[in-house]
Scaffold this motif. Sequence first.
Motif, short mmCIF file in Angstrom:
data_model
loop_
_atom_site.label_atom_id
_atom_site.label_comp_id
_atom_site.label_asym_id
_atom_site.label_seq_id
_atom_site.Cartn_x
_atom_site.Cartn_y
_atom_site.Cartn_z
N THR A 166 -0.37 7.68 -5.49
CA THR A 166 -1.62 8.16 -6.10
C THR A 166 -2.19 9.36 -5.36
OG1 THR A 166 -3.05 6.74 -4.76
CG2 THR A 166 -2.20 5.80 -6.82
N TYR A 181 2.48 1.49 -3.58
CA TYR A 181 1.64 1.73 -4.75
C TYR A 181 0.57 2.80 -4.54
CZ TYR A 181 3.82 -2.39 -6.71
OH TYR A 181 4.75 -3.27 -7.18
N ILE A 182 0.11 2.96 -3.29
CA ILE A 182 -1.04 3.85 -3.08
C ILE A 182 -0.63 5.27 -2.71
CG2 ILE A 182 -3.16 4.22 -1.74
CD1 ILE A 182 -3.43 1.20 -1.57
N ALA A 217 0.83 -1.21 0.00
CA ALA A 217 0.00 0.00 0.00
C ALA A 217 0.86 1.25 0.00
CB ALA A 217 -0.93 0.00 1.21
N SER A 218 1.91 1.27 0.86
CA SER A 218 2.67 2.52 0.88
C SER A 218 3.51 2.69 -0.38
CB SER A 218 3.52 2.65 2.15
OG SER A 218 4.34 1.55 2.30
#
Lengths: 221, 256
Positions: free
Chosen positions: A83, A79-80, A76-77
Amino acid sequence: MNEFLAFLDQVWLARFVILRGLGLTVSISLLAIALGSVLGVLVGLALTYGNRPLRFVVRAYTDFIRGTPVLVLVLASFYILSTIGIELNAFQAGVFALAVFCSSHVGEIVRGALQAIPPGQTEAAKAIGLTFSQTFTSVLWPQALRQMLPTWVNTAAEMVKASTLLSVIGVAELLLRTQEIISRNFMSLEFYFLAGLLYFAINYAIERFGKYVERKVSVPS
Amino acid sequence: MTKNLLEIQALRKRYGSVEVLKGVDCTMQQGEVISIIGSSGSGKTTMLRCINMLEDFQGGRILIDGEPIGYEERNGVRVRKSEKEIARQRALTGMAFQQFNLFPHMTAASNVMLGLIKVKKMARDEARSVAEKWLERVGLGQRADHYPGQLSGGQQQRVAIARAIAMNPRLMLFDEVTSALDPELVGEVLQVIKDLAADGMSMLLVTHEMRFAFEVSSRVIFMNQGVIGEEGDPKVMFLKPQTERLAEFLKTSSFA
Ligand SMILES: Nc1ncnc2c1ncn2[C@@H]1O[C@H](COP(=O)(O)OP(=O)(O)O)[C@@H](O)[C@H]1O
Ligand SMILES: [Mg+2]
């Protein structure tokens, strides 16, 4: 015997790669433990002394983080976060995820240690006229530190193990380096064993260090 | 007329909806030694804890040397004083607890020095010599560098008393300081309190040691269900109780 010599030969060839991986693993772990502990102390203080809304928010944070697999936090950290405009490279994102993970555990440890101190300690400190901050720094925190040292050391060791998850986002730490080496020489058993041994050595050192500090600060009785 | 050291006026204290102190009035002069007796749950501990603001209270006033403790009137509204001010007022009294509550990570001397350094802003050396003097006074001069875990219960309690007294309080509060001790250790602690009384220290002590209360007190207060049931001279209180309640309580107590 020949095979063992061949293995040693391969280890020698790969020595710099292994050392770089080891160095990165140690750096990731130390950074994550340091950042996570600082953040975790704040979390623990908020959980112990915060007002109701603050406690609620921080409680939600720790429960959420602790209920999430570390691998998911790492992914999450990486790839997200980008964004929503936070650009971290793989190393930074990985350290961030581990630090967050570490903080939720350290927060719980700190809260538990502070709450385990008998209320009579605070009362005795108040009775001689100490303010809360004086009571905290001279009476509560030194006792809490001693109490949480062993669990904190365990968490630190967990962080070292969790650092392997950064291999998934391409951080060339010890595990990823090991896999690279194996893909070249196919000595998977031997090199995984070597990696295991190195992780064990790191955690053994952490544990010994913890025991040393424990002895150093132990109160005679 | 001498000024009152302690004045308690219509003190009321509730825990939730349960009223534990239901209007306690009491005055005390400097140098007095007052024992508070009464059955368990009658509010003795709560009264002491209100005096040094370990508990908030909802009604009445407590004054030490005429200074209202814990609360002040602002535009006719009763407000709690600032934490800093309350901390300062707490140092006017010293308190010894049933469970000693020594700081386990500090030596006997450091326990005594902490308040001297942090609250009285004494230099370390000076605090050390004050601590040594008081530890000497309670018979523990040789134990200054021992940790609480290395001391007997009686020794710990004497350190705790030294820690409180060293702050030079106007008034000492003792809450059943011998109740947690093995019988053979009670005497050494009571002796320390007797010595302090002989020095003219003002004190308010909750105790179950009736013989001791009889010998050491200038006055005795009998607490009964959140109010003072009877008070007076120990000889009258113990030998000719005026109320049925007190007579009954004394029958069940260790005073013989
Ligand atoms: N923290 C508390 N919360 C609720 N009730 C309490 C608390 N402390 C004491 N009480 C109650 O207040 C009453 C008086 O207690 P206490 O002052 O300790 O009595 P004593 O010291 O005379 O035995 C008792 O009924 C006790 O149960
Ligand atoms: Mg009591």
